[in-house]
Design a protein around this motif. Structure first.
Motif, PDB file in Angstrom:
ATOM      1  N   HIS A 155       0.839  -1.200   0.000  1.00  0.00           N
ATOM      2  CA  HIS A 155       0.000   0.000   0.000  1.00  0.00           C
ATOM      3  C   HIS A 155       0.875   1.252   0.000  1.00  0.00           C
ATOM      4  O   HIS A 155       0.618   2.196  -0.758  1.00  0.00           O
ATOM      5  CB  HIS A 155      -0.947   0.000   1.202  1.00  0.00           C
ATOM      6  CG  HIS A 155      -1.823   1.207   1.254  1.00  0.00           C
ATOM      7  ND1 HIS A 155      -2.960   1.326   0.495  1.00  0.00           N
ATOM      8  CD2 HIS A 155      -1.704   2.360   1.950  1.00  0.00           C
ATOM      9  CE1 HIS A 155      -3.513   2.513   0.719  1.00  0.00           C
ATOM     10  NE2 HIS A 155      -2.769   3.155   1.608  1.00  0.00           N
ATOM     11  N   LYS A 156       1.910   1.255   0.839  1.00  0.00           N
ATOM     12  CA  LYS A 156       2.814   2.408   0.882  1.00  0.00           C
ATOM     13  C   LYS A 156       3.508   2.614  -0.462  1.00  0.00           C
ATOM     14  O   LYS A 156       3.590   3.731  -0.966  1.00  0.00           O
ATOM     15  CB  LYS A 156       3.884   2.224   1.966  1.00  0.00           C
ATOM     16  CG  LYS A 156       3.432   2.523   3.358  1.00  0.00           C
ATOM     17  CD  LYS A 156       4.629   2.429   4.305  1.00  0.00           C
ATOM     18  CE  LYS A 156       4.273   2.868   5.687  1.00  0.00           C
ATOM     19  NZ  LYS A 156       5.440   2.884   6.584  1.00  0.00           N
TER      20      LYS A 156
ATOM     21  N   LEU B 116       2.639   1.683  -3.502  1.00  0.00           N
ATOM     22  CA  LEU B 116       1.740   2.104  -4.572  1.00  0.00           C
ATOM     23  C   LEU B 116       1.154   3.496  -4.363  1.00  0.00           C
ATOM     24  O   LEU B 116       0.736   4.139  -5.330  1.00  0.00           O
ATOM     25  CB  LEU B 116       0.606   1.094  -4.747  1.00  0.00           C
ATOM     26  CG  LEU B 116       1.025  -0.301  -5.205  1.00  0.00           C
ATOM     27  CD1 LEU B 116      -0.202  -1.193  -5.355  1.00  0.00           C
ATOM     28  CD2 LEU B 116       1.843  -0.262  -6.475  1.00  0.00           C
ATOM     29  N   HIS B 117       1.128   3.965  -3.128  1.00  0.00           N
ATOM     30  CA  HIS B 117       0.486   5.246  -2.846  1.00  0.00           C
ATOM     31  C   HIS B 117       1.451   6.352  -2.423  1.00  0.00           C
ATOM     32  O   HIS B 117       1.027   7.495  -2.245  1.00  0.00           O
ATOM     33  CB  HIS B 117      -0.611   5.061  -1.790  1.00  0.00           C
ATOM     34  CG  HIS B 117      -1.738   4.223  -2.295  1.00  0.00           C
ATOM     35  ND1 HIS B 117      -1.778   2.856  -2.135  1.00  0.00           N
ATOM     36  CD2 HIS B 117      -2.831   4.549  -3.004  1.00  0.00           C
ATOM     37  CE1 HIS B 117      -2.865   2.386  -2.709  1.00  0.00           C
ATOM     38  NE2 HIS B 117      -3.520   3.382  -3.246  1.00  0.00           N
ATOM     39  N   TYR B 118       2.734   6.035  -2.259  1.00  0.00           N
ATOM     40  CA  TYR B 118       3.708   7.041  -1.867  1.00  0.00           C
ATOM     41  C   TYR B 118       3.860   8.053  -2.990  1.00  0.00           C
ATOM     42  O   TYR B 118       4.104   7.684  -4.145  1.00  0.00           O
ATOM     43  CB  TYR B 118       5.047   6.368  -1.541  1.00  0.00           C
ATOM     44  CG  TYR B 118       5.773   6.996  -0.381  1.00  0.00           C
ATOM     45  CD1 TYR B 118       5.289   6.870   0.908  1.00  0.00           C
ATOM     46  CD2 TYR B 118       6.941   7.713  -0.574  1.00  0.00           C
ATOM     47  CE1 TYR B 118       5.949   7.447   1.979  1.00  0.00           C
ATOM     48  CE2 TYR B 118       7.613   8.283   0.482  1.00  0.00           C
ATOM     49  CZ  TYR B 118       7.109   8.154   1.764  1.00  0.00           C
ATOM     50  OH  TYR B 118       7.762   8.731   2.822  1.00  0.00           O
ATOM     51  N   ARG B 119       3.735   9.317  -2.662  1.00  0.00           N
ATOM     52  CA  ARG B 119       3.713  10.371  -3.686  1.00  0.00           C
ATOM     53  C   ARG B 119       5.127  10.884  -3.950  1.00  0.00           C
ATOM     54  O   ARG B 119       5.638  11.722  -3.214  1.00  0.00           O
ATOM     55  CB  ARG B 119       2.776  11.492  -3.250  1.00  0.00           C
ATOM     56  CG  ARG B 119       1.347  10.981  -3.088  1.00  0.00           C
ATOM     57  CD  ARG B 119       0.375  12.053  -2.720  1.00  0.00           C
ATOM     58  NE  ARG B 119       0.766  12.720  -1.483  1.00  0.00           N
ATOM     59  CZ  ARG B 119       0.228  13.856  -1.058  1.00  0.00           C
ATOM     60  NH1 ARG B 119      -0.709  14.461  -1.761  1.00  0.00           N
ATOM     61  NH2 ARG B 119       0.629  14.396   0.064  1.00  0.00           N
TER      62      ARG B 119
ATOM     63  N   ASN C 154       3.446  15.110  -5.888  1.00  0.00           N
ATOM     64  CA  ASN C 154       2.068  14.906  -5.437  1.00  0.00           C
ATOM     65  C   ASN C 154       1.400  13.680  -6.047  1.00  0.00           C
ATOM     66  O   ASN C 154       0.252  13.398  -5.734  1.00  0.00           O
ATOM     67  CB  ASN C 154       1.214  16.135  -5.768  1.00  0.00           C
ATOM     68  CG  ASN C 154       1.415  17.248  -4.765  1.00  0.00           C
ATOM     69  OD1 ASN C 154       1.611  17.005  -3.581  1.00  0.00           O
ATOM     70  ND2 ASN C 154       1.404  18.475  -5.244  1.00  0.00           N
TER      71      ASN C 154
ATOM     72  N   ASN D 117       1.379   9.464  -7.085  1.00  0.00           N
ATOM     73  CA  ASN D 117       1.942   8.146  -6.804  1.00  0.00           C
ATOM     74  C   ASN D 117       2.226   7.422  -8.122  1.00  0.00           C
ATOM     75  O   ASN D 117       1.916   7.932  -9.196  1.00  0.00           O
ATOM     76  CB  ASN D 117       1.042   7.341  -5.866  1.00  0.00           C
ATOM     77  CG  ASN D 117      -0.320   7.039  -6.462  1.00  0.00           C
ATOM     78  OD1 ASN D 117      -0.445   6.641  -7.628  1.00  0.00           O
ATOM     79  ND2 ASN D 117      -1.367   7.192  -5.669  1.00  0.00           N
TER      80      ASN D 117
ATOM     81  N   GLN E 177       0.839   4.897  -9.543  1.00  0.00           N
ATOM     82  CA  GLN E 177      -0.353   4.606 -10.332  1.00  0.00           C
ATOM     83  C   GLN E 177      -0.820   5.845 -11.079  1.00  0.00           C
ATOM     84  O   GLN E 177      -1.133   5.791 -12.266  1.00  0.00           O
ATOM     85  CB  GLN E 177      -1.463   4.065  -9.421  1.00  0.00           C
ATOM     86  CG  GLN E 177      -1.119   2.727  -8.802  1.00  0.00           C
ATOM     87  CD  GLN E 177      -2.043   2.333  -7.676  1.00  0.00           C
ATOM     88  OE1 GLN E 177      -2.339   3.128  -6.783  1.00  0.00           O
ATOM     89  NE2 GLN E 177      -2.496   1.089  -7.697  1.00  0.00           N
ATOM     90  N   GLN E 178      -0.879   6.973 -10.387  1.00  0.00           N
ATOM     91  CA  GLN E 178      -1.322   8.226 -11.005  1.00  0.00           C
ATOM     92  C   GLN E 178      -0.356   8.686 -12.094  1.00  0.00           C
ATOM     93  O   GLN E 178      -0.771   9.307 -13.066  1.00  0.00           O
ATOM     94  CB  GLN E 178      -1.459   9.316  -9.931  1.00  0.00           C
ATOM     95  CG  GLN E 178      -2.561   9.043  -8.937  1.00  0.00           C
ATOM     96  CD  GLN E 178      -2.471   9.930  -7.710  1.00  0.00           C
ATOM     97  OE1 GLN E 178      -1.379  10.309  -7.259  1.00  0.00           O
ATOM     98  NE2 GLN E 178      -3.621  10.277  -7.147  1.00  0.00           N
TER      99      GLN E 178
ATOM    100  N   GLN F   9      -2.816  -5.030  -8.786  1.00  0.00           N
ATOM    101  CA  GLN F   9      -3.169  -3.625  -8.603  1.00  0.00           C
ATOM    102  C   GLN F   9      -2.463  -2.656  -9.543  1.00  0.00           C
ATOM    103  O   GLN F   9      -2.831  -1.484  -9.606  1.00  0.00           O
ATOM    104  CB  GLN F   9      -2.861  -3.211  -7.158  1.00  0.00           C
ATOM    105  CG  GLN F   9      -3.658  -4.003  -6.140  1.00  0.00           C
ATOM    106  CD  GLN F   9      -3.278  -3.635  -4.735  1.00  0.00           C
ATOM    107  OE1 GLN F   9      -3.370  -2.469  -4.361  1.00  0.00           O
ATOM    108  NE2 GLN F   9      -2.842  -4.607  -3.948  1.00  0.00           N
ATOM    109  N   LEU F  10      -1.440  -3.124 -10.256  1.00  0.00           N
ATOM    110  CA  LEU F  10      -0.651  -2.229 -11.100  1.00  0.00           C
ATOM    111  C   LEU F  10      -0.107  -3.004 -12.287  1.00  0.00           C
ATOM    112  O   LEU F  10       0.175  -4.205 -12.177  1.00  0.00           O
ATOM    113  CB  LEU F  10       0.536  -1.661 -10.292  1.00  0.00           C
ATOM    114  CG  LEU F  10       1.463  -0.682 -11.001  1.00  0.00           C
ATOM    115  CD1 LEU F  10       0.750   0.646 -11.258  1.00  0.00           C
ATOM    116  CD2 LEU F  10       2.731  -0.456 -10.194  1.00  0.00           C
TER     117      LEU F  10
END
Length: 145
Positions: free
Chosen positions: A47-48, A50-53, A63, A65, A67-68, A116-117
């Motif tokens: 989770h960290k 994949l979501h760490y910006r 800003n 991550n 995925q974005q 997830q990716l």
């Protein structure tokens, strides 16, 4: 569980002369598994990761991550990340997971990441690997559970 992430323009892992995993832009993750780790630790670290910006938005600020940003993930097992280096001049690996436990959690982590990716590439567990990368920034963070 410890993960060293590096934002990369590209990264590749080879075993001998065979390329076993590669990504274009995204994150290279060096993954270390400790004896106390379990699937919950792997889920938390994933989770960290994949979501760490750590990717720049339109203003250049970190800003977004992976995925974005539309990046990939290259996961490479690295037991030396869990070494205790506080004393002496030789690392201690007493905190490390057994090879069987570490491989099972590494495989679980990669499986969950792929759900997830995309793309997710990986090295070969316990192999002598050569990792090449172009670090973007450089941007490197140590993530722990």
């Amino acid at each position: 569980m410890r993960g060293l992430i590096q934002r990369v323009r590209h990264a590749k892992v080879e075993v001998g002369s065979e390329a076993v995993g590669a990504i274009d832009g995204g994150l290279l993750l060096l993954l270390g598994v400790e004896a106390r780790d379990d699937r919950a630790s792997a889920d938390k670290l994933l989770h960290k990761v994949l979501h760490y910006r750590v990717f720049g938005d339109e203003g250049g600020r970190m800003n977004l991550n992976v995925q974005q940003a539309g990046g990939g993930l290259l996961v490479v097992s690295q037991f030396t990340l869990v070494a205790d280096t506080a004393r002496g001049l030789r690392p201690s690996f007493s905190r490390g997971a057994s090879p069987q436990q570490a491989e099972a959690l590494y495989d679980y982590f990669v499986e969950r990441a792929r759900a997830q990716l995309s793309p997710v590439a990986c090295g070969r567990f316990a192999a002598d690997m050569q990792v090449s990368l172009l670090n973007d920034g450089p941007v490197t963070f140590l993530l722990e559970t």
